[in-house]
Structures are given as C-alpha cells and as structure tokens.
Scaffold this motif. Structure first.
Motif, PDB file in Angstrom:
ATOM      1  N   ASP A  42     -10.537  -1.667  -5.014  1.00 35.98           N
ATOM      2  CA  ASP A  42     -10.210  -2.970  -5.587  1.00 35.98           C
ATOM      3  C   ASP A  42      -9.992  -3.975  -4.450  1.00 35.98           C
ATOM      4  N   SER A  43     -10.721  -5.073  -4.492  1.00 40.28           N
ATOM      5  CA  SER A  43     -10.539  -6.121  -3.481  1.00 40.28           C
ATOM      6  C   SER A  43     -10.087  -7.428  -4.117  1.00 40.28           C
ATOM      7  N   SER A  44      -9.449  -7.340  -5.294  1.00 41.54           N
ATOM      8  CA  SER A  44      -8.919  -8.544  -5.945  1.00 41.54           C
ATOM      9  C   SER A  44      -7.765  -9.111  -5.121  1.00 41.54           C
ATOM     10  N   GLY A  45      -7.380 -10.335  -5.423  1.00 46.16           N
ATOM     11  CA  GLY A  45      -6.387 -11.030  -4.612  1.00 46.16           C
ATOM     12  C   GLY A  45      -5.071 -10.300  -4.463  1.00 46.16           C
ATOM     13  N   SER A  46      -4.655  -9.606  -5.500  1.00 46.56           N
ATOM     14  CA  SER A  46      -3.361  -8.926  -5.461  1.00 46.56           C
ATOM     15  C   SER A  46      -3.343  -7.724  -4.527  1.00 46.56           C
ATOM     16  N   MET A  47      -4.506  -7.304  -4.045  1.00 47.88           N
ATOM     17  CA  MET A  47      -4.576  -6.154  -3.146  1.00 47.88           C
ATOM     18  C   MET A  47      -4.264  -6.528  -1.697  1.00 47.88           C
ATOM     19  N   PHE A  51      -3.654  -3.926   1.439  1.00 44.29           N
ATOM     20  CA  PHE A  51      -4.559  -3.849   2.587  1.00 44.29           C
ATOM     21  C   PHE A  51      -3.766  -3.963   3.879  1.00 44.29           C
ATOM     22  N   GLN A  52      -2.918  -5.009   3.939  1.00 44.97           N
ATOM     23  CA  GLN A  52      -2.184  -5.312   5.163  1.00 44.97           C
ATOM     24  C   GLN A  52      -1.205  -4.205   5.540  1.00 44.97           C
ATOM     25  N   ALA A  53      -0.608  -3.581   4.537  1.00 42.01           N
ATOM     26  CA  ALA A  53       0.396  -2.543   4.799  1.00 42.01           C
ATOM     27  C   ALA A  53      -0.218  -1.205   5.198  1.00 42.01           C
ATOM     28  N   GLY A  54      -1.521  -1.084   5.087  1.00 41.00           N
ATOM     29  CA  GLY A  54      -2.190   0.155   5.478  1.00 41.00           C
ATOM     30  C   GLY A  54      -2.248   1.217   4.396  1.00 41.00           C
ATOM     31  N   PHE A  55      -1.831   0.865   3.166  1.00 40.97           N
ATOM     32  CA  PHE A  55      -1.813   1.868   2.099  1.00 40.97           C
ATOM     33  C   PHE A  55      -3.219   2.297   1.701  1.00 40.97           C
ATOM     34  N   VAL A  56      -4.160   1.364   1.711  1.00 38.77           N
ATOM     35  CA  VAL A  56      -5.534   1.709   1.345  1.00 38.77           C
ATOM     36  C   VAL A  56      -6.158   2.607   2.410  1.00 38.77           C
ATOM     37  N   ASP A  57      -5.831   2.354   3.677  1.00 41.62           N
ATOM     38  CA  ASP A  57      -6.289   3.251   4.736  1.00 41.62           C
ATOM     39  C   ASP A  57      -5.732   4.658   4.536  1.00 41.62           C
ATOM     40  N   VAL A 105     -13.176  -6.294   4.902  1.00 43.94           N
ATOM     41  CA  VAL A 105     -13.180  -6.911   3.571  1.00 43.94           C
ATOM     42  C   VAL A 105     -11.873  -7.645   3.334  1.00 43.94           C
ATOM     43  N   ARG A 106     -11.960  -8.846   2.783  1.00 41.88           N
ATOM     44  CA  ARG A 106     -10.774  -9.624   2.433  1.00 41.88           C
ATOM     45  C   ARG A 106     -10.562  -9.619   0.927  1.00 41.88           C
ATOM     46  N   ALA A 107      -9.293  -9.671   0.530  1.00 48.81           N
ATOM     47  CA  ALA A 107      -8.959  -9.638  -0.891  1.00 48.81           C
ATOM     48  C   ALA A 107      -9.108 -11.014  -1.521  1.00 48.81           C
ATOM     49  N   GLY A 108      -9.563 -11.040  -2.778  1.00 45.98           N
ATOM     50  CA  GLY A 108      -9.693 -12.295  -3.511  1.00 45.98           C
ATOM     51  C   GLY A 108     -10.358 -12.072  -4.858  1.00 45.98           C
ATOM     52  N   GLY A 109     -10.013 -12.900  -5.849  1.00 46.45           N
ATOM     53  CA  GLY A 109     -10.638 -12.796  -7.157  1.00 46.45           C
ATOM     54  C   GLY A 109      -9.873 -11.903  -8.107  1.00 46.45           C
ATOM     55  N   GLY A 110     -10.478 -11.660  -9.279  1.00 47.10           N
ATOM     56  CA  GLY A 110      -9.864 -10.860 -10.329  1.00 47.10           C
ATOM     57  C   GLY A 110     -10.306  -9.409 -10.270  1.00 47.10           C
ATOM     58  N   THR A 111     -10.027  -8.665 -11.359  1.00 45.88           N
ATOM     59  CA  THR A 111     -10.319  -7.227 -11.372  1.00 45.88           C
ATOM     60  C   THR A 111     -11.147  -6.857 -12.594  1.00 45.88           C
ATOM     61  N   CYS A 112     -12.361  -6.367 -12.356  1.00 49.50           N
ATOM     62  CA  CYS A 112     -13.224  -5.876 -13.429  1.00 49.50           C
ATOM     63  C   CYS A 112     -13.715  -4.477 -13.067  1.00 49.50           C
ATOM     64  N   TYR A 113     -13.734  -3.596 -14.053  1.00 50.74           N
ATOM     65  CA  TYR A 113     -14.151  -2.224 -13.815  1.00 50.74           C
ATOM     66  C   TYR A 113     -15.614  -1.951 -14.145  1.00 50.74           C
ATOM     67  N   ALA A 114     -16.206  -2.744 -15.029  1.00 57.45           N
ATOM     68  CA  ALA A 114     -17.587  -2.481 -15.438  1.00 57.45           C
ATOM     69  C   ALA A 114     -18.556  -2.442 -14.255  1.00 57.45           C
ATOM     70  N   PRO A 115     -18.419  -3.327 -13.261  1.00 56.28           N
ATOM     71  CA  PRO A 115     -19.364  -3.278 -12.136  1.00 56.28           C
ATOM     72  C   PRO A 115     -19.354  -1.957 -11.379  1.00 56.28           C
TER      73      PRO A 115
END
Length: 249
Positions: A42-47, A51-57, A105-115
């Motif tokens: 997920d790369s939506s804005g709320s992520m 990202f910054q905290a390293g949790f996704v890594d 990758v930078r975070a931004g936008g909403g969250t959709c699962y279909a793609p």
C-alpha cells in the motif's frame, strides 16, 4: 545502491523460523511446494509514517524468509498500490532491511484493492509475459498462454500456484469492484493481508477471510509494530489454518 552484508545470515535465520512454524502447523519441509511469492505494498498517503518508521522494510524482510522456501529464485515480485498498481524492483536478498530506500516510492492517494487482483491474477490470463510492460518486466519469466485458455494460478509459469502478501494500513475504497474481481479468481493464488497499525480496517479483512478460502488476514497493532515484529510472531500468524488448508489441498 547499498547492500546488507549481513543479509545471508539474517535470511537464513528467518527461513529457519518460517519452516519451524510450518512444521508446527503440520507441514513438513519435504511437502513444501514451489510457488511464486509476490508482494503488493500500500502506497496511499496514510502509509507515509509506516514507510518512514521502517515497518514496511521489516515486513518485507520477513517475507523474504518465506520466499527462500517457496520461490524458485528466493526473491519477491513486488508492486505498489493506491488507486492504481505500479511495478517496482524485486525484493531480493541483497535488499533485506532497506528495500523501501531502493524502491524509492513515496506515499500518496487513496486505497483500492482491485488493481492488485487485476495485476497479479486476472490480467495475466490474457497477456503474454514476453511483451513489454508491467507483466513481462515484473515477473521476468517467459510463458505464453495458449489462446482461449486461462492460467488459473495467474502465474508467469503455467500451473504454478502463487502466494501474495498484501501490506496495507487502510480501508478498501473500491469494495464492489474488488469483490467482483475476487469472485472471478481461481483460488490458486493465496492472498495474505497484513494490516499494519490500530487504524487498519481489520473487520473488513476478516470478512474476506471468512468468505474466501484463499484469503487470510492478520493485523499488527501500533504497540506490536513499535516493539518490533519478531519472526516467530509473524510466521505464526502467516501459518494460519486458512493458508495451511490451501497449501496442502
């Protein structure tokens, strides 16, 4: 691009932890099949904070331990999603611990699962992966589906099943379209949702888990993330009954 010189030892320990948890769940190492391992982040804005905290890594490194057991080249074909899905570099052992920096990758936008479903499964039944573009470049394995026949695994290698981790912190903003696509999936791709943080909409993911035998969901709280995700906690959650049933069918 920097590399993690400790990655081989780290990943070996992670892989051992994963296999141990599989065995605890009743799956022996000799029975573990080969399958493609993929990841949608997920790369939506709320992520941004995650990202910054390293949790996704952290999560990416833990899934590299899974890929070492399942995937033919021990790497993870990866893409990012918000309202669309975009390809990214593979998560490889050399990038263990700092994949996000390499992906840029930078975070931004909403969250959709279909793609995600379109990119990883449904869209692959009618696309030849030798062709340029997302499917060919992302998976890098040549396979030409016979016209008029579906590849039920949504895999670059016909007949091979696939395991897809979906890392997210948000709600699904395209439920109707997403569920319509899920109803068309073959069941040969397993979707493991990993919801990060107290704000994740765990209840909806649990509904999906109850509805589809090839879906599982687990949520990690803010406190669990802050304390650091242990391999045992992650793999115990990943080796859930739904996944074990799907894996051994």
């Amino acid at each position: 691009m920097s590399t993690n010189t400790n990655a081989p030892a780290v990943l070996l320990d992670l892989n051992k932890s994963f296999v141990l948890n599989l065995e605890k769940a009743g799956v022996q190492k000799t029975d573990i099949p080969q399958m493609e391992v993929r990841m949608a982040i997920d790369s939506s804005g709320s992520m941004h904070k995650l990202f910054q905290a390293g949790f996704v890594d952290q999560v990416t490194s833990l899934f590299l331990g899974v890929a070492m057991e399942f995937d033919d080249n021990a790497s993870i074909e990866t893409g990012f999603f918000n309202t669309t899905f975009s390809e990214a570099i593979e998560a490889t052992p050399e990038l263990c611990g700092h994949y996000m920096d390499a992906a840029g990758v930078r975070a931004g936008g909403g969250t959709c699962y279909a793609p995600i479903i379109e990119a990883f499964e449904l869209g692959r039944n009618s696309v030849q992966s030798e062709k340029p573009g997302f499917l060919g470049k992302l998976f890098g394995k040549k396979a030409t589906p016979v016209e008029g026949t579906a590849n039920p695994a949504g895999s670059a290698i016909p007949g091979m099943r696939a395991y897809t981790a979906i890392i997210t912190d948000g709600s699904c903003n395209d439920r109707a379209q997403f569920e319509e696509m899920m109803n068309r999936t073959s069941g040969e791709v397993f979707y493991q949702f990993i919801a990060l943080g107290d704000g994740a909409h765990a209840s909806y993911l649990e509904e999906l888990q109850a509805r589809y035998p090839h879906v599982a969901a687990t949520t990690f709280s803010d406190n669990q993330l802050s304390a650091g995700l242990s391999s045992d906690l992650m793999y115990e959650r990943v080796c859930n009954p739904a996944f074990i049933a799907w894996l051994t069918k």
